[in-house]
Design a protein around this motif. Structure first.
Motif, PDB file in Angstrom:
ATOM      1  N   ASP B  66      41.472  47.246  38.311  1.00  0.00           N
ATOM      2  CA  ASP B  66      40.448  46.481  38.038  1.00  0.00           C
ATOM      3  C   ASP B  66      39.673  46.364  36.513  1.00  0.00           C
ATOM      4  OD1 ASP B  66      37.682  45.541  39.969  1.00  0.00           O
ATOM      5  OD2 ASP B  66      37.400  46.925  38.294  1.00  0.00           O
ATOM      6  N   THR B  68      36.731  46.070  35.694  1.00  0.00           N
ATOM      7  CA  THR B  68      34.488  45.764  35.709  1.00  0.00           C
ATOM      8  C   THR B  68      34.237  46.812  34.207  1.00  0.00           C
ATOM      9  OG1 THR B  68      35.074  45.778  38.093  1.00  0.00           O
ATOM     10  CG2 THR B  68      32.678  46.519  37.043  1.00  0.00           C
ATOM     11  N   PHE B  69      34.939  48.691  34.322  1.00  0.00           N
ATOM     12  CA  PHE B  69      34.986  49.367  33.280  1.00  0.00           C
ATOM     13  C   PHE B  69      35.036  48.657  31.545  1.00  0.00           C
ATOM     14  CE2 PHE B  69      34.393  52.202  37.140  1.00  0.00           C
ATOM     15  CZ  PHE B  69      34.242  51.403  37.198  1.00  0.00           C
ATOM     16  N   TYR B  70      35.814  47.574  31.576  1.00  0.00           N
ATOM     17  CA  TYR B  70      35.875  47.201  30.163  1.00  0.00           C
ATOM     18  C   TYR B  70      35.250  45.806  29.699  1.00  0.00           C
ATOM     19  CZ  TYR B  70      39.910  50.812  30.842  1.00  0.00           C
ATOM     20  OH  TYR B  70      40.504  52.023  30.779  1.00  0.00           O
ATOM     21  N   HIS B  79      28.066  44.817  37.813  1.00  0.00           N
ATOM     22  CA  HIS B  79      29.435  44.386  38.162  1.00  0.00           C
ATOM     23  C   HIS B  79      30.105  45.525  39.424  1.00  0.00           C
ATOM     24  CE1 HIS B  79      29.834  40.417  35.765  1.00  0.00           C
ATOM     25  NE2 HIS B  79      28.953  41.125  34.770  1.00  0.00           N
ATOM     26  N   ALA B  81      32.366  48.323  40.467  1.00  0.00           N
ATOM     27  CA  ALA B  81      33.838  47.961  40.637  1.00  0.00           C
ATOM     28  C   ALA B  81      34.909  47.824  41.980  1.00  0.00           C
ATOM     29  CB  ALA B  81      34.037  49.563  39.838  1.00  0.00           C
TER      30      ALA B  81
END
Lengths: 310, 169
Positions: B66, B68-70, B79, B81
């Protein structure tokens, strides 16, 4: 999907969806914390100040770790080592810090409502890290995550909060959260430490017999006696409190079932909980601390990404 | 609405990608496959199933990532996760990233960043089902491509797994 609030001032303001979103995001961050590089760059353009007007070990360290693991820049501030001792007010202090381009404020204060006051006067997002005897939302969230991990869900679970309900912000936040998530809540302790109308006001069960309370519950969250907030004598001695309401191994063994033991820390061993109980394998006290970082990462991430900010 | 790949074409395309991946890798022992959440995961599992059928003797390593955090737009839009699950080491391995549609290239940019946090791969390749060429915002190109299409920004490409078709709106 996003949080319904701009600040995290208390569980009282959150919806059930907000709580679920924070908990599910925290689960993803727990996975991040298992990696060899325990860091993501999500908040690398965010600066966060940790304003601690009251002492703290776990909360401050885990907020700082959470911020660093999200790539944010952090500033730590403790009142005792600052110009607060020269008479600067809370609002002046915060405004001075914000003029140095800080985006979020994590605040712990001994006055209930301090973060709510700040939220009315400053544009930055505020996270309450404990205000007086009011709320400690991230603690309730990490408690919820810990229960959820241990028991699968919160819905229908029976949780008893034991001890100094009157002066505990952890208790109030936990009651709000557990009620919203469909758990059954009971408070137990000496009558002098339980607010009189709590049963009607907050929809909780009240029990003055510790053994009956433990026999009823799935989880016992044992709270510290907040001596620093008690300005009158509410029980005769800590030793007597321990004899009447302390959680001992003998008491646990007398139950027909195995219950989960929690404690928000700091523990006063031999007062509200005995050493062998705190360290036994029914206790998830250290898992709570571990979950603290993930939950705070989730709260910071979701608030920083909230469009209603700015 | 225009169908880019119908059910049979989609099946054939996945089969071709599986063959190409096998053709370029004599042994899959040092190759790991990573599907990008959320939609690359479905392509990934289809692809893994296809490779498994062609080469049942190979032990396939497949993880999901995933990103999302990047993302580079965390602060603009929230967004939610998804799960990341990479139960093996990627250190020194050849990583094949799998996604459904390659568009601006920003997702892959984030995935490249994320991969670094799991170790230092020997090589990273990209496999996509649909390549929307001429829409790139970053210098990223696929190594394996199911179908390259020309589209404009206002259009949307969607892989509909229930109908097993790729459509352009």
């Amino acid at each position: 999907m996003q949080l319904s609030t701009k600040h995290l001032l208390g569980i009282k303001d959150l919806t059930r969806e907000d709580i679920s979103l924070i908990l599910s995001t925290a689960t993803q961050f727990k996975e991040v914390l298992q990696r060899s590089v325990k860091k993501v760059p999500s908040l690398r353009d965010v600066t966060i100040v940790n304003l601690f007007y009251e002492n703290s070990t776990r909360t401050r360290i885990s907020f700082e770790l959470a911020e660093k693991r999200l790539g944010a820049d952090t500033i730590n501030f403790s009142a005792s080592a600052s110009s607060v001792t020269k008479g600067e007010t809370l609002l002046d202090t915060v405004n001075n810090i914000l003029s140095m381009k800080v985006d979020m404020v994590v605040l712990r204060h001994s006055a209930s409502g301090a973060p709510h006051f700040l939220a009315k006067h400053i544009p930055a997002a505020i996270i309450n890290a404990g205000d007086g005897i009011n709320e400690h939302p991230t603690q309730a969230l990490l408690d919820a995550l810990s229960i959820q991990e241990k028991l699968g869900s919160l819905e229908g679970k029976k949780i008893v909060l034991v001890g100094d309900i009157m002066h505990s912000r952890v208790a109030l936040s936990n009651i709000y959260l557990l009620n919203k998530m469909g758990a059954e809540v009971m408070v137990a302790g000496p009558p002098t430490l339980i607010p009189k109308y709590i049963k009607e006001a907050l929809n909780v069960k009240v029990e003055y017999d510790i053994k009956k309370a433990l026999a009823w519950c799935d989880v016992a969250n044992v709270l510290r006696i907040q001596l620093e907030r008690q300005n009158q004598v509410l029980f005769s001695s800590l030793r007597e409190y321990n004899l009447a309401f302390g959680i001992s191994k003998k008491l646990l063994d007398s139950l027909k079932k195995e219950i989960v033991i929690m404690h928000p820390g700091p523990i006063n061993r031999g007062v509200e909980i005995d050493s062998d109980v705190a360290d036994c394998n029914q206790s998830i006290i250290l898992q709570q601390v571990e979950n603290g970082v993930a939950v705070r990462m989730a709260a910071l991430y979701l608030l920083a990404g909230n469009k209603t900010n700015g | 609405m225009k169908t880019i790949l119908d059910k049979e074409q989609l099946h054939l395309t996945i089969l071709r990608l599986a063959h190409q991946l096998l053709e370029n890798n004599i042994s899959l022992a040092d190759v790991v496959f990573i599907g990008i959440q959320p939609r690359g995961v479905q392509v990934g599992s289809k692809l893994i199933a296809a490779i498994g059928q062609i080469a049942p003797f190979e032990k396939l390593q497949y993880g999901i990532l995933d990103i999302t955090f990047y993302r580079d737009d965390v602060r603009d839009e929230l967004h939610v996760a998804n799960t990341t699950h990479i139960p093996f080491s990627i250190e020194g391995k050849k990583v094949v990233l799998i996604d459904d549609v390659l568009y601006t290239g920003r997702t892959i940019r984030a995935a490249l960043d994320a991969i670094q946090d799991f170790g230092r791969p020997q090589k990273v390749e990209l496999c996509v089902l649909v390549d929307r060429r001429f829409n790139r915002e970053l210098p990223i190109q696929p190594d394996y491509c199911g179908k390259a299409i020309d589209s404009v920004i206002s259009q949307k490409v969607k892989v509909e797994w229930d109908k097993e078709a790729v459509v352009l709106y």
